[in-house]
Design a protein around this motif. Structure first.
Motif, mmCIF file in Angstrom:
data_model
loop_
_atom_site.group_PDB
_atom_site.id
_atom_site.type_symbol
_atom_site.label_atom_id
_atom_site.label_comp_id
_atom_site.label_asym_id
_atom_site.label_seq_id
_atom_site.Cartn_x
_atom_site.Cartn_y
_atom_site.Cartn_z
ATOM 1 N N UNK B 23 0.864 -1.176 0.000
ATOM 2 C CA UNK B 23 0.000 0.000 0.000
ATOM 3 C C UNK B 23 0.905 1.230 0.000
ATOM 4 N N UNK B 40 -3.581 1.103 -3.456
ATOM 5 C CA UNK B 40 -3.030 -0.249 -3.528
ATOM 6 C C UNK B 40 -2.847 -0.750 -4.950
ATOM 7 N N UNK B 41 -3.381 -0.004 -5.914
ATOM 8 C CA UNK B 41 -3.376 -0.475 -7.302
ATOM 9 C C UNK B 41 -2.291 0.252 -8.093
ATOM 10 N N UNK B 82 0.093 1.727 10.050
ATOM 11 C CA UNK B 82 -1.095 1.027 9.543
ATOM 12 C C UNK B 82 -2.410 1.745 9.849
ATOM 13 N N UNK B 83 -2.604 2.141 11.100
ATOM 14 C CA UNK B 83 -3.873 2.797 11.439
ATOM 15 C C UNK B 83 -4.023 4.129 10.706
ATOM 16 N N UNK B 86 -5.090 3.403 7.134
ATOM 17 C CA UNK B 86 -6.528 3.113 7.069
ATOM 18 C C UNK B 86 -7.329 4.407 7.218
ATOM 19 N N UNK B 89 -7.315 6.376 4.065
ATOM 20 C CA UNK B 89 -8.154 5.758 3.047
ATOM 21 C C UNK B 89 -9.643 5.869 3.326
ATOM 22 N N UNK B 90 -9.999 6.127 4.576
ATOM 23 C CA UNK B 90 -11.404 6.209 4.959
ATOM 24 C C UNK B 90 -11.876 7.633 5.228
ATOM 25 N N UNK B 91 -11.116 8.604 4.732
ATOM 26 C CA UNK B 91 -11.551 9.993 4.883
ATOM 27 C C UNK B 91 -11.316 10.705 3.558
ATOM 28 N N UNK B 161 -2.562 -4.707 1.076
ATOM 29 C CA UNK B 161 -4.008 -4.788 1.311
ATOM 30 C C UNK B 161 -4.657 -5.940 0.548
ATOM 31 N N UNK B 163 -8.191 -6.114 0.716
ATOM 32 C CA UNK B 163 -9.608 -5.766 0.671
ATOM 33 C C UNK B 163 -10.277 -6.227 1.951
ATOM 34 N N UNK B 164 -11.518 -5.749 2.154
ATOM 35 C CA UNK B 164 -12.348 -6.209 3.272
ATOM 36 C C UNK B 164 -11.725 -5.897 4.637
ATOM 37 N N UNK B 165 -10.871 -4.871 4.684
ATOM 38 C CA UNK B 165 -10.264 -4.484 5.960
ATOM 39 C C UNK B 165 -9.106 -5.355 6.407
ATOM 40 N N UNK B 166 -8.664 -6.277 5.548
ATOM 41 C CA UNK B 166 -7.606 -7.228 5.904
ATOM 42 C C UNK B 166 -6.281 -6.833 5.252
#
Lengths: 185, 185
Positions: B23, B40-41, B82-83, B86, B89-91, B161, B163-166
């Motif tokens: 990532x 991640x892509x 890591x946190x 995340x 990516x979530x904001x 990553x 996907x799915x939070x893993x």
């Protein structure tokens, strides 16, 4: 080497195995020829349709088989196959039958002529979706049309290449689901 | 969080950090706006010139900053982040200043307006080399024009990553140099 019994898997979920960036083994077939190559340059492009891109240099014996057939299978090997992965990457299908030389067992694919590799944890059948970047960047843009994945282990120990003969093996799995907004999962 | 002092690094060797598939945090700047996104892509495309591709959906706030400026910095975070990875990516940069919100320290780049992230192990300054696939595939094809990498540790513990939070964390490093033909190294 262990052979993995694989089961149908949702094509939109292949990112679970490809996005972490493992080395993959790409099989190809064209008329009476077939080959397998080691490849580290790939990326996920879309979930639906399921699309991935690969960069394949025209210097590879597989290049013409892949270009002419417009098909391939992307197989995900495990750490147990590391020496085989290196051997496949350091030999040419113009000189040897790599399947025979490396003792690779094949299984017929469902939608393409290229074979699945029995010793790999996952195999993704691909059809060429966009060939416009092949001559410019060596980039093939694929639709994953059928996916096959082993059920155990749930997550394979994969091999990731750094160049210069150095590999990283996949390590711990950790979840951060609790930190994700539902729509981001 | 630790800040990494980074040193000039050969642009043709960025594959050592990108090919294993971590990532990354992509920073961008356009006029008086700047942003950072989790991505991640991506894939390596060429050594010389040093080229990489990224897939960035137009739904991201960063998309227009990147498209208009034709520049970005690809930063490689470590597992210690890591946190934060995340959270980024979530904001959305449309709602908050992510640099301030996540306490990211920036360092001016040498060749582009987007900043380097001090808490990342490596930062690669990129200029858009080919925008022809942006509208079709969301794919930006970059030339890495300047690279900055920390000297210690030699190899960062990276985050991959599924996907799915893993996430998968990078594991053991192994060498198979002895199995390589010299011209394949």
């Amino acid at each position: 080497m262990r052979r993995y019994r694989k089961f149908d898997y949702p094509v939109e979920d292949v990112r679970r195995f490809l996005e972490p960036g493992p080395i993959v083994l790409v099989t190809s077939a064209w008329k009476d020829q077939r080959n397998v190559m080691t490849l580290g340059w790939h990326m996920v492009l879309a979930f639906t349709p399921s699309r991935v891109a690969t960069m394949i240099s025209s210097g590879n014996h597989s290049f013409e088989l892949i270009r002419r057939s417009g098909e391939c299978v992307i197989n995900v090997p495990t750490a147990a196959m590391l020496d085989t992965v290196v051997g496949i990457g350091n030999s040419s299908g113009a000189a040897i039958d790599k399947f025979e030389h490396f003792g690779l067992d094949t299984v017929a694919a469902g939608a393409v002529a290229a074979p699945l590799l029995a010793q790999c944890h996952a195999s993704f059948e691909c059809r060429l979706a966009d060939r416009s970047q092949v001559s410019r960047h060596g980039m093939f843009i694929w639709e994953v049309v059928k996916a096959h994945v082993a059920r155990t282990p749930k997550v394979p120990r994969t091999v990731h290449y750094r160049g210069d003969g150095q590999f990283m093996l996949s390590g711990d799995e950790v979840s951060r689901r609790r930190l994700f907004k539902p729509e981001m999962l």
